[in-house]
Design a protein around this motif. Structure first.
Motif, PDB file in Angstrom:
ATOM      1  N   THR A 140      51.189  35.670  40.022  1.00 36.14           N
ATOM      2  CA  THR A 140      51.523  36.537  38.893  1.00 36.14           C
ATOM      3  C   THR A 140      50.276  36.984  38.160  1.00 36.14           C
ATOM      4  N   LEU A 141      49.314  36.083  37.973  1.00 31.17           N
ATOM      5  CA  LEU A 141      48.060  36.452  37.312  1.00 31.17           C
ATOM      6  C   LEU A 141      47.276  37.466  38.142  1.00 31.17           C
ATOM      7  N   VAL A 142      47.295  37.306  39.466  1.00 31.13           N
ATOM      8  CA  VAL A 142      46.648  38.286  40.342  1.00 31.13           C
ATOM      9  C   VAL A 142      47.249  39.670  40.095  1.00 31.13           C
ATOM     10  N   ILE A 143      48.576  39.731  40.035  1.00 30.86           N
ATOM     11  CA  ILE A 143      49.248  41.017  39.850  1.00 30.86           C
ATOM     12  C   ILE A 143      48.949  41.592  38.467  1.00 30.86           C
ATOM     13  N   VAL A 144      48.859  40.723  37.458  1.00 29.92           N
ATOM     14  CA  VAL A 144      48.521  41.182  36.109  1.00 29.92           C
ATOM     15  C   VAL A 144      47.133  41.814  36.099  1.00 29.92           C
ATOM     16  N   PHE A 145      46.157  41.162  36.732  1.00 27.58           N
ATOM     17  CA  PHE A 145      44.805  41.723  36.781  1.00 27.58           C
ATOM     18  C   PHE A 145      44.805  43.072  37.487  1.00 27.58           C
ATOM     19  N   ARG A 167      45.354  36.866  53.403  1.00 20.32           N
ATOM     20  CA  ARG A 167      44.061  37.383  53.849  1.00 20.32           C
ATOM     21  C   ARG A 167      43.933  38.869  53.546  1.00 20.32           C
ATOM     22  N   THR A 168      45.009  39.611  53.799  1.00 26.15           N
ATOM     23  CA  THR A 168      45.005  41.039  53.496  1.00 26.15           C
ATOM     24  C   THR A 168      44.790  41.283  52.012  1.00 26.15           C
ATOM     25  N   MET A 169      45.432  40.483  51.190  1.00 26.85           N
ATOM     26  CA  MET A 169      45.301  40.608  49.739  1.00 26.85           C
ATOM     27  C   MET A 169      43.857  40.384  49.296  1.00 26.85           C
ATOM     28  N   ARG A 170      43.237  39.351  49.842  1.00 22.90           N
ATOM     29  CA  ARG A 170      41.849  39.054  49.468  1.00 22.90           C
ATOM     30  C   ARG A 170      40.916  40.210  49.831  1.00 22.90           C
ATOM     31  N   LEU A 171      41.074  40.736  51.040  1.00 25.61           N
ATOM     32  CA  LEU A 171      40.218  41.840  51.470  1.00 25.61           C
ATOM     33  C   LEU A 171      40.430  43.081  50.613  1.00 25.61           C
ATOM     34  N   ALA A 172      41.666  43.331  50.243  1.00 28.06           N
ATOM     35  CA  ALA A 172      41.971  44.519  49.443  1.00 28.06           C
ATOM     36  C   ALA A 172      41.314  44.444  48.073  1.00 28.06           C
ATOM     37  N   TYR A 173      41.405  43.293  47.418  1.00 26.07           N
ATOM     38  CA  TYR A 173      40.811  43.187  46.085  1.00 26.07           C
ATOM     39  C   TYR A 173      39.281  43.193  46.142  1.00 26.07           C
ATOM     40  N   ALA A 174      38.719  42.654  47.216  1.00 26.49           N
ATOM     41  CA  ALA A 174      37.265  42.741  47.389  1.00 26.49           C
ATOM     42  C   ALA A 174      36.835  44.207  47.513  1.00 26.49           C
ATOM     43  N   ALA A 175      37.617  45.006  48.247  1.00 24.26           N
ATOM     44  CA  ALA A 175      37.290  46.424  48.416  1.00 24.26           C
ATOM     45  C   ALA A 175      37.503  47.213  47.131  1.00 24.26           C
ATOM     46  N   ALA A 196      41.009  39.305  40.179  1.00 26.42           N
ATOM     47  CA  ALA A 196      42.123  39.236  41.131  1.00 26.42           C
ATOM     48  C   ALA A 196      41.662  38.662  42.468  1.00 26.42           C
ATOM     49  N   TRP A 197      40.489  39.088  42.925  1.00 28.31           N
ATOM     50  CA  TRP A 197      39.943  38.581  44.192  1.00 28.31           C
ATOM     51  C   TRP A 197      39.669  37.083  44.113  1.00 28.31           C
ATOM     52  N   LEU A 198      39.054  36.639  43.015  1.00 27.22           N
ATOM     53  CA  LEU A 198      38.736  35.222  42.863  1.00 27.22           C
ATOM     54  C   LEU A 198      40.006  34.370  42.858  1.00 27.22           C
ATOM     55  N   LEU A 199      41.039  34.835  42.160  1.00 24.38           N
ATOM     56  CA  LEU A 199      42.272  34.057  42.090  1.00 24.38           C
ATOM     57  C   LEU A 199      43.044  34.112  43.402  1.00 24.38           C
ATOM     58  N   ALA A 200      42.991  35.250  44.096  1.00 29.80           N
ATOM     59  CA  ALA A 200      43.674  35.361  45.392  1.00 29.80           C
ATOM     60  C   ALA A 200      43.095  34.383  46.410  1.00 29.80           C
TER      61      ALA A 200
END
Length: 368
Positions: free
Chosen positions: A200-205, A256-264, A355-359
Motif C-alpha cells: 500500500t505504501l508503494v502505491i501511495v508513493f 521483479r517487474t514492479m522493482r524494475l518499473a520503479y527504478a526506471a 517506491a523502488w526501495l520499498l518494493a
C-alpha cells in the motif's frame, strides 16, 4: 464489458485535471485553489474507499457498479457549472465518491472474469487507463469550444458505461444483488497484512508522483493545446505501460517487474523537469509507462496477500492508495506558488525512489 465500464468511470478521474486550465482561465483560480479542487475529488474517495471494500467483502453489491458510475459522471458535470468555489469542490467530491464506490466490487468481478490471469487483469486495468487518456481528448475540445457551461454533457459517458457494464454484471453474478456473502473466507489462505501494508505504501508513493504530474504538467508545458497534448501523452503512456506490465509479469513475476518499473521511473520523472523544449513529451511518456507497468500487478498482488478480503484489497489497490496522492497536490501547488512549477515537479522525483526501495522488501505470495 468490465474494461469498458472501467474506462467510463476512470474518465472522471482524468477529467478533473483536464478541468484545471479552464478553472484557471475562466475563474482565475491560482495553483493552490486548483490543487484544492483536485484534493476535493480525492479526499472523500480516500476516506470512504476502505468502507466500500469492507461492505463488498461482506455483501454482494453488484448494483453498486452502475450506480457509482452515474454518480461519478454527475459530479464532474455539476462541477463545471457550480456557482462558487465551495460548490465546485462539493461537486467533484461527489464524483470522487462515485469512483470510490465503483472500484472494490468491480475489482472482485474482474478477478472472477480474469480467472487470476495477470494478463487478463491488465486488460481490465487498461480500461481505466484508457479512460484517463480519453479525458483530455474529450474535455479539452468541448470546454475550449463552449466553456465550462458545457460540462453537463460530460455525464453522457457515465450513462453509456453503466448500460454497457450491466450485462457483464448480470452474467458474473447471476443477476443477484445485495445478498450476504456466506462462507467466503472458509477455504482461503492467511491474510498477510504486513506485506499488504508495504505494498500500500508503494502505491501511495506512486500515486503522489502520478497525481502531481497529472495535475500540473498541462500548466508546466504552457496550457492550451500543448497542455492537452501533455495530458494525453501522460495518460496514453499509461495504457501502454498497463498492457506491458501484464506481459512482463507473466515472464518475470510481479514483484521483479514492479522493482524494475520503479527504478526506471526515477530518471524518467527527472527528465520531465530537466528536458528542454519538446523533449519533455518523451519523458512524460516514459514516466507514465514506468508508473503504469506495475498498476494492474498491484491489484492481483494485493488480492493474493489478502485472499479473505478481496474487496478490501481491490478497494485499496485500485482506489484508496491511488487517490491518496491527491491529498498532497495542495502541497505541490504551494511549492509552485512559493518558487516555480519546475521546483515543485522536481520534488516529485523522490517518490519513485521510495517506491523502488520499498518494493525491494516484497516477495511473491506463496502459491500465487
Amino acid at each position: 464489458m468490465l474494461a469498458a465500464g472501467h474506462a467510463a468511470v476512470d474518465l472522471y478521474q482524468g477529467a478533473v485535471p483536464a478541468l484545471v486550465p479552464f478553472l484557471v482561465l475562466e475563474r482565475g483560480y491560482g495553483y493552490v485553489a486548483v490543487s484544492g479542487v483536485v484534493l476535493a475529488a480525492t479526499l472523500l474517495s480516500s476516506v470512504v474507499q476502505p468502507l466500500f471494500g469492507l461492505l463488498t467483502d461482506r455483501w454482494r453489491m453488484p448494483w453498486l457498479i452502475p450506480v457509482s458510475m452515474v454518480v461519478a459522471g454527475a459530479g464532474v458535470a455539476a462541477g463545471g457549472v457550480a456557482g462558487s468555489y465551495v460548490l465546485t469542490c462539493l461537486a467533484v467530491a461527489l464524483s470522487g465518491l462515485g469512483v470510490a464506490a465503483y472500484h472494490p466490487e468491480s475489482a472482485r468481478l474482474a478477478r472472477i472474469a480474469s480467472a487470476g490471469s495477470h494478463v487478463r487483469m491488465s486488460w481490465f486495468s487498461l480500461g481505466g487507463t484508457l479512460g484517463f487518456a480519453a479525458a483530455p481528448v474529450l474535455v479539452t475540445p468541448l470546454l475550449a469550444a463552449w466553456g465550462l457551461g458545457a460540462s453537463p454533457l460530460l455525464a453522457v459517458p457515465a450513462v453509456a458505461g453503466a448500460l454497457v457494464t450491466l450485462p457483464a454484471v448480470r452474467a458474473l453474478t447471476g443477476g443477484g444483488g445485495g445478498t450476504r456473502r456466506e462462507g467466503a473466507r472458509a477455504v482461503r489462505g492467511r491474510d498477510d497484512w504486513r506485506s499488504f501494508t508495504r505494498l500500500t505504501l508503494v502505491i501511495v508513493f506512486r500515486s503522489v508522483v502520478y497525481v502531481g504530474l497529472s495535475t500540473f504538467v498541462a500548466l508546466y508545458v504552457g496550457g492550451g493545446a500543448a497542455g492537452a497534448v501533455a495530458l494525453f501523452v501522460l495518460f496514453a503512456g499509461g495504457a501502454a505501460g498497463t498492457v506491458l506490465g501484464g506481459r512482463l509479469a507473466a515472464r518475470w513475476g510481479r514483484v521483479r517487474t514492479m522493482r524494475l518499473a520503479y527504478a526506471a521511473a526515477v530518471p524518467a520523472v527527472a527528465g520531465v523537469v530537466l528536458a528542454p523544449g519538446p523533449a519533455v513529451y518523451v519523458f512524460v511518456a516514459a514516466s507514465s509507462i514506468a508508473l503504469y507497468v506495475p498498476f494492474s500487478l498491484h491489484v492481483t498482488l494485493g488480492q493474493d496477500l489478502l485472499p479473505n478480503r478481496v474487496g478490501t484489497a481491490g478497494g485499496v489497490t485500485l482506489g484508496l492508495a491511488v487517490s491518496v496522492g491527491g491529498l498532497t497536490s495542495p502541497l505541490v501547488g504551494a511549492v509552485a506558488e512559493a518558487s516555480s512549477l519546475r521546483v515543485a515537479l522536481a520534488c516529485l522525483v523522490v517518490f519513485p525512489v521510495l517506491a523502488w526501495l520499498l518494493a525491494r522488501t516484497l516477495e511473491e505470495p506463496v502459491g500465487a
